[in-house]
Scaffold this active site. Structure first.
Site, PDB file in Angstrom:
ATOM      1  N   TYR A  60      30.589  40.938  39.466  1.00 48.53           N
ATOM      2  CA  TYR A  60      30.530  42.220  40.167  1.00 48.53           C
ATOM      3  C   TYR A  60      29.058  42.590  40.380  1.00 48.53           C
ATOM      4  CZ  TYR A  60      35.496  43.230  39.102  1.00 48.53           C
ATOM      5  OH  TYR A  60      36.855  43.220  39.007  1.00 48.53           O
ATOM      6  N   PRO A 215      47.831  47.758  51.625  1.00 49.93           N
ATOM      7  CA  PRO A 215      47.462  49.171  51.826  1.00 49.93           C
ATOM      8  C   PRO A 215      48.469  50.099  51.156  1.00 49.93           C
ATOM      9  CG  PRO A 215      48.464  48.277  53.811  1.00 49.93           C
ATOM     10  CD  PRO A 215      48.286  47.125  52.872  1.00 49.93           C
TER      11      PRO A 215
END
Length: 280
Positions: A60, A215
């Site tokens: 990350y 989504p």
């Protein structure tokens, strides 16, 4: 009433609403790095608001800004009750996207790199993240998971997890060593969730607020949010926590305002009518 804590691995009590660190360093893997000062402020505020479970990874980051280093800068000396989970397996490609997988021989080095970056002698929870950025692929994970199990036996890891796995891979890991947590993209995988609940294993969906290829159902969530005077994000997080006592939520953000909004889900009470509308 939704129980707010979970016993991870049987010996670490954590709040079920935690924090995902992916967006601290960058908005997306191919986007620009964020200002490190913002990430540090978000982390400190998250802990002030009761977060004691932070989910991170050595991959990350972008440029000179990396989530693990932000965590160390912001939060050391660490509180005794703070649990930091990390994951190993993906390797960054030339474009900065974690598109390659580590070999078994590379996993120890990745765990040791996380220990150094976070300033720890032992990692609370390490997931074997399978399949790069793609979905579960069905390949054997036995050799790689056995490496992490050995590092646990050596005292470098406290608890083991698996991420982005199917049911067969989950079973394969459990045959090698104790699995404390599963981190998958939540897509109505009620079978795997039920197995986790029965065994007292945490189920930790990534992209809890959408992202990836799934989504949010904003129409359904929006109906309940309007009735409660809450945001869609807050309702989504509360609905996950209401789904199972084994479900943990780790919404991530690089914004102080969004952090406050997400953590407010801890106090949102969903009625039977709300839950029925959310589940269709």
């Amino acid at each position: 009433m939704t129980i707010k804590t979970f016993s991870l691995g049987g010996d670490l009590t954590i709040n079920r609403l935690g924090f995902g660190a992916m967006r601290l360093a960058m908005g997306t893997f191919d986007g620009p790095a964020r200002a490190p000062e913002t990430g540090i402020a978000v982390l400190r505020r998250a802990v002030e608001l009761g977060v004691n479970h932070i989910d991170t990874a050595g991959f990350y980051g972008r440029g000179t800004v990396w989530a693990n280093e932000l965590i160390r800068t912001a939060l050391t000396p660490y509180r005794d009750d703070l649990v930091i989970a990390t994951k190993v397996g993906p390797l960054l490609g030339p474009n900065g996207v974690p598109s390659r997988q580590a070999t078994p021989d590379q996993l120890r080095g990745l765990v040791e790199a996380d220990l150094r970056a976070l300033g720890l002698d032992r990692l609370d929870l390490v997931y074997l993240r399978v399949g790069g950025i793609t979905g579960p692929g069905g390949e054997s994970i036995a050799e790689r998971f056995a490496v992490l199990a050995e590092l646990r036996a050596q005292g470098l890891i406290r608890h083991l997890g698996v991420s982005n796995v199917d049911a067969a891979q989950f079973a394969e890991a459990r045959a090698i060593g104790p699995v404390a947590a599963v981190q998958n993209e939540y897509a109505d995988d009620t079978g795997l969730l039920a197995q986790c609940e029965e065994a007292g294993i945490a189920y930790v969906p990534f992209f809890p607020l959408g992202g990836g290829g799934t989504p949010l159902d904003t129409e359904r969530l929006g109906k309940v949010a309007a009735r409660l005077g809450a945001t869609v994000a807050r309702v989504r997080i509360a609905s996950l926590l209401a789904m199972s006592p084994s479900m943990l939520a780790i919404p991530g953000t690089g914004s102080l305002d969004h952090l406050e909004e997400n953590l407010a889900a801890n106090d949102l009470r969903l009625s039977d009518e709300d839950l029925s509308d959310l589940r269709g």
